[in-house]
Design an enzyme around this catalytic site. Structure first.
Site, PDB file in Angstrom:
ATOM      1  N   HIS A  93      -3.235  16.194   3.010  1.00 44.45           N
ATOM      2  CA  HIS A  93      -3.132  15.058   3.879  1.00 44.45           C
ATOM      3  C   HIS A  93      -2.247  15.617   5.087  1.00 44.45           C
ATOM      4  CE1 HIS A  93      -3.362  12.838  -0.074  1.00 44.45           C
ATOM      5  NE2 HIS A  93      -3.708  11.634   0.954  1.00 44.45           N
ATOM      6  N   LYS A  99       3.098  13.606   5.404  1.00 45.99           N
ATOM      7  CA  LYS A  99       3.213  12.835   4.186  1.00 45.99           C
ATOM      8  C   LYS A  99       4.070  13.502   3.433  1.00 45.99           C
ATOM      9  CE  LYS A  99       0.244  11.115   0.441  1.00 45.99           C
ATOM     10  NZ  LYS A  99       0.992   9.750   0.364  1.00 45.99           N
ATOM     11  N   GLY A 110       0.813  -1.189  -0.044  1.00 50.34           N
ATOM     12  CA  GLY A 110       0.163   0.151   0.119  1.00 50.34           C
ATOM     13  C   GLY A 110       0.914   1.082   0.094  1.00 50.34           C
ATOM     14  N   THR A 111       2.141   1.170   0.551  1.00 49.72           N
ATOM     15  CA  THR A 111       3.018   2.224   0.391  1.00 49.72           C
ATOM     16  C   THR A 111       3.055   2.937  -0.958  1.00 49.72           C
ATOM     17  OG1 THR A 111       4.250   0.919   1.804  1.00 49.72           O
ATOM     18  CG2 THR A 111       5.353   2.833   1.058  1.00 49.72           C
ATOM     19  N   THR A 112       3.059   4.296  -0.958  1.00 52.46           N
ATOM     20  CA  THR A 112       3.221   4.945  -2.311  1.00 52.46           C
ATOM     21  C   THR A 112       4.614   5.492  -2.702  1.00 52.46           C
ATOM     22  OG1 THR A 112       2.764   6.899  -0.915  1.00 52.46           O
ATOM     23  CG2 THR A 112       0.657   5.826  -2.171  1.00 52.46           C
ATOM     24  N   PRO A 157      -1.949   2.162  -4.683  1.00 53.42           N
ATOM     25  CA  PRO A 157      -1.917   3.370  -3.754  1.00 53.42           C
ATOM     26  C   PRO A 157      -2.889   3.777  -2.985  1.00 53.42           C
ATOM     27  CG  PRO A 157      -2.413   4.035  -6.209  1.00 53.42           C
ATOM     28  CD  PRO A 157      -2.134   2.721  -6.107  1.00 53.42           C
ATOM     29  N   GLN A 158      -4.262   2.928  -3.264  1.00 54.31           N
ATOM     30  CA  GLN A 158      -5.436   3.256  -2.688  1.00 54.31           C
ATOM     31  C   GLN A 158      -6.153   2.005  -2.272  1.00 54.31           C
ATOM     32  OE1 GLN A 158      -8.457   4.608  -0.774  1.00 54.31           O
ATOM     33  NE2 GLN A 158      -7.366   6.279  -1.609  1.00 54.31           N
ATOM     34  N   MET A 159      -6.629   1.708  -0.923  1.00 58.72           N
ATOM     35  CA  MET A 159      -7.197   0.489  -0.563  1.00 58.72           C
ATOM     36  C   MET A 159      -8.714   0.661  -0.117  1.00 58.72           C
ATOM     37  SD  MET A 159      -4.751  -1.725  -0.882  1.00 58.72           S
ATOM     38  CE  MET A 159      -2.928  -1.854  -0.865  1.00 58.72           C
ATOM     39  N   GLY A 169      -0.364   9.311  -4.249  1.00 59.41           N
ATOM     40  CA  GLY A 169      -0.405   8.133  -5.167  1.00 59.41           C
ATOM     41  C   GLY A 169      -1.722   8.074  -5.877  1.00 59.41           C
ATOM     42  N   THR A 170      -2.856   8.245  -5.136  1.00 54.59           N
ATOM     43  CA  THR A 170      -4.089   8.117  -5.608  1.00 54.59           C
ATOM     44  C   THR A 170      -4.291   9.152  -6.634  1.00 54.59           C
ATOM     45  OG1 THR A 170      -4.876   7.156  -3.385  1.00 54.59           O
ATOM     46  CG2 THR A 170      -6.529   7.786  -5.018  1.00 54.59           C
TER      47      THR A 170
END
Ligand SMILES: NC(=O)C1=CN([C@@H]2O[C@H](COP(=O)(O)OP(=O)(O)OC[C@H]3O[C@@H](n4cnc5c(N)ncnc54)[C@H](O)[C@@H]3O)[C@@H](O)[C@H]2O)C=CC1
Ligand SMILES: O=C(O)C1=N[C@H](C(=O)O)C[C@H](O)C1
Length: 324
Positions: free
Chosen positions: A207, A211, A148-150, A172-174, A216-217
């Protein structure tokens, strides 16, 4: 964060055998909803041990808690940054003491985790600066992994993952509903390429102050909108990290300054007469943590069924009906 000492014993369990039902005759074919329920219950019957790197981080900790909430076996060992491993030693996740491993000791720790937890799935929520090295490490160790890491070098990351022949979900987005929005944009771009040609795109993402990278999203959504005819460069995405702008202009509640993701994509026609605004505003982290557990179960299922496709994103997970 709750710091505990001591150890919890987790016996290594094998996975229960999957019970795939054969497809019924046409008139009894299940509806998409029934398929989805069946697929979710099949995955719920899998119980892969899950190791989360890093349980010291905000997302890693939230995900480890979601693993425990889902009744899955959390491996009580987590790779972390050098300073945390030395300074903290171990960290409590829902009452489970998780031992922290220094980057220099991760290979020997991995050997014993592999031996003790057959069917292991790894989850990575670390930092853009270490994600490439971590993926190369997981790949060398031939363990299925969810990233999940961007950030980092995404091209290299994908190349390494593919070359490894490992099973992986990389996204990049869960968050289920945001993934559905991404999937819809991709579908729109496929069906109506260039539908927004001539439109100007403006993107803002806000964010928490810590960050480091551009969302990434947001980058992925921008790539889909480019296919619709309104390209911008990643540098043009506006990053907001300061608290007063977040509260006063964007409307982030004060209590969520330390964990939020507010995204706005504004498309304006050349003559200024038409405007589209897409927005997703998330407070907290549970939406991602829950989706990550879905991804880990999906991946365990793909390993079990020896899927030919090995590298997936969250749109694949959503399409498989594997998100709760
Ligand atoms: N895919 C998704 O849905 C989401 C992705 N993210 C991404 O997850 C990543 C982490 O975000 P946060 O948890 O907020 O960051 P964070 O800064 O709270 O946590 C990062 C953690 O990585 C650890 N770390 C540093 N070096 C390491 C190494 N070599 N090995 C293992 N661990 C190491 C640090 O000790 C720290 O605990 C970011 O890239 C963020 O964009 C965040 C939310 C949702
Ligand atoms: O760092 C975060 O918090 C988030 N990162 C992901 C991203 O970079 O898109 C997902 C979400 O925006 C939260």
């Amino acid at each position: 964060m709750n710091v505990l000492t001591g150890h919890t014993c987790h016996g290594a369990t094998g996975w229960p055998k999957l019970n795939f039902t054969t497809l019924p005759c046409h008139q009894h074919q299940p509806s998409p909803r029934q398929y989805r329920r069946r697929s979710l219950s099949t995955m719920a019957s899998l119980s892969p041990p899950i190791m989360v790197n890093s349980c010291t981080g905000k997302m890693g900790h939230a995900t480890a808690e979601a693993v425990v909430r889902a009744g899955l076996q959390l491996v009580p060992i987590s790779f972390t940054g050098a300073s945390e491993a030395v300074a903290v030693g171990n960290v409590g996740v829902s009452g489970i003491p998780v031992e922290l491993v220094h980057p220099g000791e991760r290979q020997s720790a991995m050997e014993s985790v592999k031996a003790q937890y057959p069917g292991l799935v790894l989850i990575d929520f670390t930092l853009p600066s270490v994600v490439n090295d971590n993926v190369a490490f997981y790949a060398r160790n031939k363990i299925p992994f969810v990233v999940g890491t961007t950030g980092g070098d995404r091209e290299k990351l994908m190349q390494d993952a593919r070359a490894s022949n490992c099973y992986a979900v990389i996204a990049p987005q869960m968050g289920k509903q945001v993934v559905a929005f991404q999937a819809t944009l991709e579908l729109m771009a496929k069906e109506f390429p260039g539908a927004f040609s001539g439109y100007k795109l403006e993107v803002t993402e806000s964010h928490q102050r810590q960050k480091a990278d551009t969302s990434g999203t947001a980058k992925a959504v921008v790539a889909s909108i480019a296919k619709l005819g309104a390209p911008i460069t990643e540098d043009e995405i506006v990053k907001v990290r300061d608290a007063s702008t977040q509260m006063e202009s964007i409307g982030v509640p004060e209590e969520h300054l330390s964990g939020h993701a507010f995204h706005t994509y504004r498309l304006t026609s050349a003559d200024g007469n038409v405007e589209f605004v897409f927005q997703h505003n998330v407070c907290g982290r549970s939406i991602y943590a829950e989706g990550t557990v879905d991804a880990a179960l999906f991946l365990a299922n793909k390993v079990q069924e020896k899927s030919e496709q090995r590298i997936f994103d969250m749109i694949d997970v959503l399409k498989a009906g594997a998100m709760r």
